[in-house]
Design an enzyme around this catalytic site. Structure first.
Site, short mmCIF file in Angstrom:
data_model
loop_
_atom_site.label_atom_id
_atom_site.label_comp_id
_atom_site.label_asym_id
_atom_site.label_seq_id
_atom_site.Cartn_x
_atom_site.Cartn_y
_atom_site.Cartn_z
N GLU A 197 5.89 -0.62 -5.98
CA GLU A 197 4.72 -1.09 -6.72
C GLU A 197 3.55 -0.99 -5.76
O GLU A 197 3.46 -1.77 -4.80
CB GLU A 197 4.93 -2.52 -7.20
CG GLU A 197 6.05 -2.70 -8.19
CD GLU A 197 5.65 -2.20 -9.58
OE1 GLU A 197 4.48 -1.80 -9.77
OE2 GLU A 197 6.51 -2.21 -10.48
N GLY A 229 0.81 -1.21 0.00
CA GLY A 229 0.00 0.00 0.00
C GLY A 229 0.85 1.26 0.00
O GLY A 229 1.99 1.28 0.45
N THR A 230 0.23 2.32 -0.48
CA THR A 230 0.93 3.60 -0.60
C THR A 230 1.33 4.15 0.77
O THR A 230 2.41 4.73 0.93
CB THR A 230 0.06 4.59 -1.37
OG1 THR A 230 -0.28 4.00 -2.64
CG2 THR A 230 0.75 5.93 -1.59
N ALA A 231 0.49 3.96 1.77
CA ALA A 231 0.80 4.45 3.12
C ALA A 231 2.09 3.81 3.64
O ALA A 231 2.97 4.50 4.18
CB ALA A 231 -0.35 4.15 4.06
N ALA A 232 2.21 2.52 3.45
CA ALA A 232 3.43 1.82 3.91
C ALA A 232 4.64 2.32 3.13
O ALA A 232 5.72 2.52 3.70
CB ALA A 232 3.26 0.31 3.72
N ALA A 233 4.45 2.54 1.84
CA ALA A 233 5.58 3.03 1.02
C ALA A 233 6.08 4.37 1.52
O ALA A 233 7.29 4.61 1.59
CB ALA A 233 5.13 3.14 -0.44
#
Ligand SMILES: NC(=O)c1ccc[n+]([C@@H]2O[C@H](COP(=O)([O-])OP(=O)(O)OC[C@H]3O[C@@H](n4cnc5c(N)ncnc54)[C@H](O)[C@@H]3O)[C@@H](O)[C@H]2O)c1
Ligand SMILES: O=CCS(=O)(=O)O
Length: 455
Positions: free
Chosen positions: A232, A213-217
Site C-alpha cells: 500500500e 513510500g514506493t521507494a521503500a517498497a
C-alpha cells in the site's frame, strides 16, 4: 549512544531515545512466532473473532490515551488523532466480523468431462508468519488494518512500526495482548532499515504487508525474494471539479482532504483539476475557506493544520513550492513556513512538470489546474506514475462511469474526494501506488492461501 530519538514535531522536545532491535532480536521474535503458528492452528475462528471484538472495545476505552500519544509523536492534531482511533475501532470491529466469515466454496466436477462424482471444497488457510510494516502517519489504524486481518486469517505477526511511533505501537500491542492475542502470535520489533531488510528476507517470514513510500517498497521487493507481497504505497490523487459540481461540497472536500493531517495522507487530494467554466468561482471559495483554518499547536482542540513530521519533510514541501513559483506558479494563499509548520497553501499556474505535482507532495499544498475537456483531464490524471484513488464532483453519472473506466486508479469516489475511505471497502492502487488490496475482507484473502479438498 541511542540509535534513534523520538522528537515531538511541534515542540522539538525529546520524547524518547532508544536502540534499534538487532538481527538476533528478530531471530528470537521469529522463533517465538514459529511456535505460535501451531497455537493459531488450534484456536477456532470464533475465538479469534472474540479477541478482535475485545480489542475493538479496548481501543474505544483507551481512545484518549492513544490519541494523545499519536499527537505527541506525529504532530497530528488531537482531533485528527481521535478520528484515527474511531477508524481503528471500526477496523477492529470489521476484523471481528470477518473472522467468522472466512468461507470458501464447493465445486462439482461434473462441469467438465471426464471427472464424475467429485466435489471440490475450496477453503482459505493462513499463510504462516506475516511481517507487517507501517508508516508514521496513521500508526494505529494502519497497524489495525494489517494485524487484525492477519490474525483473523490465523497467521502470526511480526509488527514493525515506524521508528517515530514506538510508544503508540507499544501501547497498541499491549492492548492486543490484553484482548487475548498470545505473545507467540504477535511480536513487535523496531530494527534499523538494514535489519528490517534482514527480516524481509528471513526464511521464517512468509508474507510482507507493507504500507509506506514506493521507494521503500522497491527496496523491500529487492530483498524479499520469493514470498507474498502486499504493498500500500504512495498516491498523487486527483480531486476533479466538473462544470456542474456542487462547489461548496467540492471546496469542503478539498479543504478536509488536503489540509487535514497537514496533507500527510496517501489519499490526500494532492492535485485539484477544475473545469474552466467554474474555475474562478471555485478558486475564490477555496481561498476564503483556506484562509479561515487555524494553524499551529496540534494539542489545541480547534487547530486544523499542525506540523509536518519533521524538518526534512517541511523543507521538501517548502522547496517544491518555491520551485513552482520560480517557474511561474502564482500563490493564492499561504506560502509560509515556520519550523515544521507549513501554512495551507493554494497555487495556480503550476507547471505540469513541477515536482510539486509530478511527485507525491506530502504536505498542505493545493496546486489548482484548469482544464477544458474530459480527454485533457484523463491525460493529465493518468500521466502520474501513481494510481491510488480519485474523486470527481459532478451530477452527470454517465461522465462518472466514463471516468471510472478511463482513470488509472483503484477507486473513484463520486461527489466526494479521493480521500474517501470506508475501512471495509477494498483499498489499494495501481502502478506505483501498490500491489494487492487492503480493506478487511480483502486483506484477509491476501494473507491467506486457497486450499482445495477433493472428495
Ligand atoms: N497506501 C497507503 O495505504 C498508505 C498509507 C499511509 C502512508 N502511505 C505512504 O507512506 C509514505 C509516508 O510514510 P513514511 O514516511 O512512514 O514512509 P516510509 O516508506 O519512509 O516508511 C514506511 C515504513 O517502512 C520502513 N522502511 C523505510 N524504508 C525501508 C526499507 N528500505 N526497507 C524496509 N523498511 C523500510 C519505515 O521504517 C516505516 O516503518 C507516503 O508515500 C504515503 O503515501 C501509504
Ligand atoms: O495515508 C492514508 C491512509 S488512509 O487515511 O487513506 O486510510
Amino acid at each position: 549512544m541511542a540509535d534513534y530519538q523520538i522528537i515531538n514535531p511541534y515542540t522539538g522536545n525529546l520524547i524518547e531515545a532508544y536502540h534499534f532491535a538487532s538481527e538476533q532480536d528478530i531471530d528470537r521474535a521469529l522463533t517465538t512466532l514459529a511456535a505460535g503458528r501451531a497455537l493459531q492452528h488450534e484456536v477456532p475462528a470464533y475465538e479469534r473473532s472474540n479477541i478482535l471484538m475485545c480489542l475493538a472495545q479496548l481501543l474505544l476505552e483507551r481512545k484518549e490515551d492513544l490519541a494523545q500519544l499519536i499527537t505527541e509523536e506525529t504532530g497530528k492534531t488531537i482531533s485528527d488523532s481521535r478520528v484515527e482511533i474511531d477508524r481503528a475501532y471500526n477496523t477492529a470491529l470489521a476484523c471481528a466480523m470477518e473472522a467468522r466469515a472466512i468461507n470458501g466454496e464447493a465445486l462439482d466436477s461434473d462441469s467438465f468431462p471426464p471427472q464424475r462424482e467429485k466435489i471440490g471444497i475450496v477453503l482459505w488457510k493462513p499463510l504462516g508468519t506475516v511481517l507487517c510494516i507501517t508508516p508514521f502517519n496513521f500508526p494505529i489504524n494502519i497497524a489495525m488494518h494489517k494485524i487484525g486481518p492477519a490474525f483473523a486469517a490465523g497467521n502470526t505477526i511480526l509488527f514493525k512500526p515506524g521508528p517515530q511511533n514506538k510508544r503508540s505501537a507499544e501501547f497498541f500491542v499491549a492492548l492486543c495482548y490484553s484482548a487475548g492475542m498470545d505473545e507467540s502470535v504477535l511480536q513487535m520489533v523496531i530494527p534499523d532499515i538494514d535489519a528490517t531488510g534482514y527480516a524481509v528476507a528471513h526464511s521464517q517470514v512468509h508474507a510482507i504487508n507493507f504500507t509506506g513510500g514506493t521507494a521503500a517498497a522497491k527496496a523491500i521487493a529487492a530483498r524479499a525474494g520469493y514470498k507474498k507481497l502486499l504493498f500500500e504505497l504512495g498516491g498523487n490523487d486527483p480531486l476533479i471539479v466538473m462544470q456542474d459540481a456542487d462547489l461548496d461540497r467540492a471546496v469542503s472536500a478539498a479543504i478536509n482532504q488536503r489540509f487535514a493531517t497537514a496533507g500527510q495522507r496517501c489519499t490526500a487530494a494532492k492535485r485539484v483539476f477544475v473545469h474552466r467554466q467554474i474555475y474562478n468561482a471555485f478558486r475564490d471559495k477555496l481561498i476564503l475557506a483556506a484562509e479561515k483554518l487555524k494553524v499551529g499547536d496540534p494539542t489545541e482542540e480547534d487547530t486544523f493544520v499542525g506540523p509536518l513530521i519533521h524538518a526534512g519533510a517541511a523543507g521538501q514541501v517548502e522547496a517544491r513550492i518555491n520551485s513552482a513559483i520560480e517557474n511561474g506558479a502564482r500563490v493564492l494563499v499561504g506560502n509560509r513556513r515556520e519550523g515544521n509548520i507549513v501554512w495551507p497553501t493554494v497555487l495556480e499556474n503550476v507547471p505540469d512538470d513541477a515536482e510539486l505535482v509530478a511527485e507525491e507532495t506530502f504536505g498542505p499544498v493545493i496546486p489548482l489546474r484548469v482544464f477544458d475537456t474530459v480527454d485533457e483531464l484523463v491525460s493529465l490524471v493518468n500521466v502520474s506514475s501513481f494510481g491510488l484513488q480519485a474523486g470527481v464532483f459532478t451530477r452527470d453519472l454517465l461522465l462518472a462511469k466514463q471516468l471510472f473506466n478511463r482513470l488509472d486508479v483503484g477507486l473513484l469516489a463520486v461527489n466526494d474526494g479521493p480521500g474517501f475511505r470506508a475501512e471495509h471497502f477494498p483499498f489499494g492502487g495501481v502502478k506505483e501506488s501498490g500491489i494487492g488490496r487492503e480493506g478487511v475482507r480483502y486483506a484477509i484473502r491476501e494473507m491467506s492461501i486457497q486450499k482445495t479438498l477433493v472428495l
